[in-house]
Structure formats: C-alpha cells, structure tokens
Design a protein around this motif. Sequence first.
Motif, short mmCIF file in Angstrom:
data_model
loop_
_atom_site.label_atom_id
_atom_site.label_comp_id
_atom_site.label_asym_id
_atom_site.label_seq_id
_atom_site.Cartn_x
_atom_site.Cartn_y
_atom_site.Cartn_z
N GLU A 322 0.83 -1.21 0.00
CA GLU A 322 0.00 0.00 0.00
C GLU A 322 0.86 1.25 0.00
O GLU A 322 1.96 1.28 0.56
N GLY A 323 0.32 2.30 -0.60
CA GLY A 323 1.00 3.59 -0.61
C GLY A 323 -0.02 4.71 -0.61
O GLY A 323 -1.16 4.55 -0.13
N GLU A 324 0.35 5.82 -1.18
CA GLU A 324 -0.52 6.99 -1.22
C GLU A 324 -1.86 6.69 -1.88
O GLU A 324 -2.92 7.10 -1.40
N ALA A 325 -1.82 5.97 -2.99
CA ALA A 325 -3.05 5.71 -3.76
C ALA A 325 -4.07 4.90 -2.97
O ALA A 325 -5.28 5.05 -3.17
N GLU A 326 -3.61 4.02 -2.08
CA GLU A 326 -4.51 3.15 -1.32
C GLU A 326 -4.90 3.75 0.03
O GLU A 326 -5.69 3.16 0.77
N THR A 327 -4.36 4.91 0.37
CA THR A 327 -4.60 5.52 1.67
C THR A 327 -5.65 6.61 1.55
O THR A 327 -5.64 7.39 0.58
N ILE A 328 -6.56 6.66 2.49
CA ILE A 328 -7.63 7.65 2.44
C ILE A 328 -7.05 9.06 2.37
O ILE A 328 -6.11 9.40 3.09
N ALA A 329 -7.61 9.89 1.49
CA ALA A 329 -7.13 11.25 1.31
C ALA A 329 -7.46 12.10 2.53
O ALA A 329 -8.45 11.83 3.22
N PRO A 330 -6.65 13.13 2.83
CA PRO A 330 -6.90 13.94 4.03
C PRO A 330 -8.31 14.51 4.12
O PRO A 330 -8.96 14.42 5.16
#
Length: 477
Positions: A322-330
């Motif tokens: 997982e990275g930025e793309a899979e992490t919920i946006a602020p």
Amino acid sequence: MGEYADRAILRFVLGFSILFIAGAAAEAQKPTPYEATIESLDRHPLPDWYADAKLGIFIHWGLYSVPGWAPVSHPEHDFTNQDYIKNNPYAEWYYNSMRIEGSPTQKYHREKYGADYDYYNFASIFDREIQKWDPDAWAKVIKEAGAKYVVLTSKHHDGFTLWPSDTPNPALPADRQHASRDLVGELTTAVRKQSLRMGLYYSGGYDWTFVPGPIRVSEDYENVKPESEAYGKYADAHVRELIKRYKPALLWNDIDYPKSGHPLELMAEYYAAVPDGVIDNRFGVKHSDFTTPEYETLGKINPKKWEECRGLGRSFGFNRAEGEAETIAPAELIHLLVDIVSKNGNLLLDIGPEADGTIPGVQLERLKILGKWMAQNGEAIYGTRPWNRAEGETKEGISARFTSKGPNVYALLLGIPKSSSINLKSLRPKKGSEIYLLGYDRPLAWTQRGEDVQIELPSGQAGDYALALRFVDGGKE
C-alpha cells in the motif's frame, strides 16, 4: 457528672450517625453488580467518556506484520464476494491467504520465503524486531492525532498473543505462543500516561491454532470457528487474564465467541472490574454498548451508539504494497469523521505498524493532518451529540453536517467555500444569535434570507478541508 454523661452520649450518637452516613455513601458508590443475563447487562449505561471521545486509534500488530503483504484489491470491501477470500486485501489474514492455492499471497510467500516456510517461524523475527519499539512514542503520536482512546489486538486469528499469557496454547511451541515483551502491558502504561483510554481487541471467534482452516469458501467462515470445550475454556481464561491484568476501557471481541465459552459471565465480571468500560457487539450475543460497522457508515442518526472501524488504507495490518493511492485522502478522512460524529458514531481508525513498531510514513502523515484539524475544530467534535438532523447543504452545493453541545449548534462544511459568504439552507438561527468560525475569535455577520441563513466569512481564514461554525444560541430548522 450528669452533664458529662450527656455530652458523651451526644458524641457517641453523632459519631455513629457520621459513620452510618459515610457507610451509606460508600455503599451508594459501589459499582452496580451485574448478573450474567441480557436483561441485567443491558442496564449498563453508556459512559460519557466514550460518547464524548469520538476518535480512537485501532492497532493491528502481530506475526503478520513481518511479511506485511496483501494484494491491493477490493477497495470496496465487498466481504460477501467469493473472490474476496482468495484476494483478501487484509494483511492480517496472511496466514489464511497464503494457504489458498493460487492466491496472490501464496505466490508472494513462496517467492519471498519458500513454499515450506512455516508461518509461525515469523515469531522469532517478530520478537527480534519488537526490541526496537518505543511505546511512549506511539502514545505521543496518538495523542497528537486527537484520539481519545486506543484499541490494540491482544490476539488475532493466528492465535499469537501480545502478552505473556498464563494459559498455554496446546498447539504451539512455547517460544511461538506469545511476544517476548508484554506489548499489551507496555502500551497500556504509555497510553494512560498520556491521559488516554486503553482498550483491547481479542479474536474469540477464530483461532487458527485450534481449527486451522483455511477459509476457502464462504461456508468456511462458520466451519472454522472453534467450538470445542477446550477452546471455550481457553478463550474464557484469556479474557479473564486481560480483564484482571490490564482493566481495558474497551473489551473489543471479534467474529463471535465460542458457544462453549461464557460470554455473559465475562461481561458481568468485566463491568464489575471496569464499571465505565464498554463492550462491542461481536460476541455473538444480544448485549453490547455499541455496534461496529466495518468500512461502512450510516445514512442517518442512530440512537444506538456505533463505531466505524477501518484502516487508513485497505488493510488493518501493515501492508507494504500500500501507498498513497490506497490511503484515504486527508479531506476524505476529515469528512468521514465529521459525518460519523453527526450521526452518533465514533471513528476507530486503524494504523498498521511494521514488525519493529514503525508507523508507515503515509499513515503518520494522515495522523498529523487529522491532529492539526482537530486542534482547531475539536470543539465541534468532542463532547457533542447529534442535533435535530445530521445533514444539510449550502446553496453553493457544499454538504454540511450538524452537531450540538449544550445550547450551541455546530455546522461543519465538508469543503472550503470559494466566495466570501455562504448560504446554509433551511436554517434559522434564533434572533440575536452569534455565529463564530472556529479558529477566528470575532462573531460573523449574518442575515436571514427566507428559510436560509447567509453568513459572511472572514478573509484569509478559510482553514483546511472542512470549516466549523458555532451558533452560540443554537438554531432551528
């Protein structure tokens, strides 16, 4: 002599009366005893601290944190999809997924460790890595994120415990049963030093050291639940240890509880030990203090307290894929919290640390952003209760959510207005009300325009992600 005797008698009577009153007061302060029945347990009141807290941090940490991998699939978490089992995005299910023929996790495991590498070999690596862990650093990060409580996985489905249990696991060698450090105890101490509440997760419904599985098809979700008398005694002993040693503020069971166990008795014992503790709804019985939708929100205000649990990414456990793309946006994260709170919920937001306790950078960044927003706008979140309605909208098309606290109503805009004024639809503040933008200390000018209220916003004071307005004397629809 008579006068002296009268005074002595008076002193005796007064002394006895004081002792009687003190004894009665002490009796009144004793925790309410609960019986092991649904009717009795349902008398347990929801404690204010939990209703007020709004934000907790879930931590999934264990042997699965060593390989720390799962396919980044099924972002919608469609648990009933048969393909979900083979392509499970939950890294904490690594041991199950690696045993499913043809699964991405099996392929990863064979390439990285070899086809014959036993999952429980990760115990020695985990024990080596956790020596680097600093519980106080975790507690500080969680405090600064604005959370009010923590829930740690004391035992997940693989059966490995994060505390040195006195109850031996009959299926595992002694050096593979539990962590070499008392991770539960150390984190409990660190969290309480930060004036936060500490809760514990326990997988009562699955233990793959008793019924290994794996779960290959949907029917196996039930077939793999251990129901033997031995497992019932084992789970009961574990939960009693956790209650006695750590007195967790939340008792968070998962999947179900063995029918051979005694969940109602454990709940009664728990409330006796922790009168202001709370219990989730995953024991498979009808009593709970709150419900626990997973990666799912509610559409309206729910009278029963609820708590959404979800990861910052698609997995609860650490997933190196997982990275930025899979992490919920602020913005999505903050809007999610606001939406949940407006409907009588809490958010239990999960972090998945690496084996050595390192919190992934992208997750750490989200926690910092959340903490900064809460520092300015927490007044509209902490200690609030649902208002007459949860949802609203501006004429400009920005969604709004409402909360209340005492005489005040809060309107939280799920977006940043592009103009210097907004028009909140179907809202009529009381005459003479003052409206404030949290983070700005002067009242805002406002005008009633029919059923809507127009509010003038200060220049240069927009804030980030979501704005919070306080209506000092409340408002009405």
